[in-house]
Write an enzyme that holds these catalytic residues in place. Sequence first.
Site, mmCIF file in Angstrom:
data_model
loop_
_atom_site.group_PDB
_atom_site.id
_atom_site.type_symbol
_atom_site.label_atom_id
_atom_site.label_comp_id
_atom_site.label_asym_id
_atom_site.label_seq_id
_atom_site.Cartn_x
_atom_site.Cartn_y
_atom_site.Cartn_z
ATOM 1 N N ALA A 108 -18.556 -6.525 21.125
ATOM 2 C CA ALA A 108 -17.649 -7.571 20.634
ATOM 3 C C ALA A 108 -17.636 -8.727 21.631
ATOM 4 C CB ALA A 108 -16.244 -7.019 20.427
ATOM 5 N N PHE A 109 -17.143 -9.875 21.195
ATOM 6 C CA PHE A 109 -17.321 -11.089 22.000
ATOM 7 C C PHE A 109 -16.532 -11.070 23.302
ATOM 8 C CE2 PHE A 109 -13.956 -14.345 22.223
ATOM 9 C CZ PHE A 109 -12.932 -13.680 21.584
ATOM 10 N N LYS A 110 -15.528 -10.199 23.402
ATOM 11 C CA LYS A 110 -14.732 -10.201 24.634
ATOM 12 C C LYS A 110 -15.578 -9.823 25.847
ATOM 13 C CE LYS A 110 -10.148 -9.970 22.697
ATOM 14 N NZ LYS A 110 -10.486 -9.983 21.245
ATOM 15 N N ASP A 111 -16.693 -9.137 25.613
ATOM 16 C CA ASP A 111 -17.593 -8.808 26.722
ATOM 17 C C ASP A 111 -18.096 -10.063 27.450
ATOM 18 O OD1 ASP A 111 -17.618 -6.009 26.429
ATOM 19 O OD2 ASP A 111 -19.185 -6.107 24.899
ATOM 20 N N LEU A 114 -15.321 -10.863 29.793
ATOM 21 C CA LEU A 114 -14.851 -9.797 30.685
ATOM 22 C C LEU A 114 -15.950 -9.241 31.587
ATOM 23 C CD1 LEU A 114 -12.227 -8.164 28.350
ATOM 24 C CD2 LEU A 114 -11.802 -9.289 30.539
#
Length: 464
Positions: A108-111, A114
């Site tokens: 998912a794009f939060k990677d 993060l």
Amino acid sequence: MLYLSTRGGVSNLSFKDTVFEGLASDGGLFVPEEIPCLSEKEIEEWKKLSYQELAFKVFSYYISDFSTFEIKDLIFQAYKNFRTSEVVALKNFGDLYILELFHGPTWAFKDIALQFLGVLFEKLLSETGKKINILGATSGDTGSAAIYGVMDKKNIAIFILHPYNKISEIQFLMMTTVVKPYVYNLAIEGTFDDCQAIVKSIFMDIPFKKKYALTAINSINWARIMAQIVYYIWAYFKVIEREKKKSVRISVPTGNFGDIFAGYLARKMLGEDRIERLILATNENDILARFVNYGDYSVREVLPTISPSMDIQVASNFERYLYYFYDKNSEKTRKAMETFAQEKKLSFSKEEVQKVQKDFLSVAITQEETLKTIKEFYNKTNYILDPHTAVGVKAGLKFKDEFPLICLATAHPAKFPETVSKALNFNLKLPQEIEKLYHFPKKFEVLPPEVEKVKNFLQTKALI
Ligand SMILES: *Cc1c(COP(=O)(O)O)cnc(C)c1O
């Protein structure tokens, strides 16, 4: 570049100063003193760069306290574990483009933000000799992306609370199959609200927070926003080169306003005519759509939907936009946020709404429309959208006109197999990397929804 608070009470901070801070001490959020506007010459040069090179150019504007070598190394470390060499990928269907942001370790794009934050934390801790304990609550995506961001990093332990048996199986597996010394999954026998309340209460115990150097990892962190600017610029260059046009529209599935705020900054950097407008797509939790369309920013109950990472009413990065909307007037921003804290609503005049609509178009997409979009898009293209991405695609199509449309794909469909299979009427095949999680050993602790029990656990395991 120096940083200041949207509420005016804090200024002259360096980039490094903002990294471990969530809120500024006056309750505001950190913003850079200036948003650089690219020259024609830079635009010509940047067009040719790889994702990592472009990240270096963008970060160099916002980070003055690391050397060139250090910034390059942080970027290399952050993105070396992605499944695509360019970090993101662009798929095209006529003049509709899907910008895949889900090629990191948790799909998912939060990677993208993060993974960068993890290496940044480790570097700053090694400089100062400090240790931190990250504490957070998750109902899904953020928890696993945070764990994968900081696992194996020196001087960091992470404690993530989730409601036991109340998150999706894939989310649960992604977090709990990380069997590592300083990674703790706390399965709380309660709801997500219980988890959040426990975390909040622990953070409010200031001596405890100080003693264990408790750190949050939420979406208001400036470094996270900064990391997200890059893919907007990268995709813009790719698409205009193909389309031989100057302007695009970009549709963003939105929850906390972090991703789309990065888009807003990219638009300022490129020049506002290059990204004609950003399309702010929400699910039935539509506070931001009501804001853009009617100037009504008022809180309602959160409705659980099939795009759970967007089930948000109070968008934590909204204050940053307000600050620019008020032409960097921190007094006005502070007053508005104080009013909002008291009344749970803000109302904007017709003229103000017109001004907002120069930046954004917006629409709320129902769950029924989302399922239908997954099905129809698949029938037309053979491409499978995840429910969040489908919200963005549907919103983008509602506003489709002469501008090439870029839709951000924020998660891989395999993260939401039940919903996607239901929409498609057949069982989604999972990628092998996800399928095999079912067979891995798990590590988690079940705890009752009690602050003291969680504190006791932290005390015995925290790094100090
Ligand atoms: C977090 C998330 C969003 C929303 O992003 P914001 O920055 O909170 O607006 C959208 N889609 C997915 C899959 C997410 O995990």
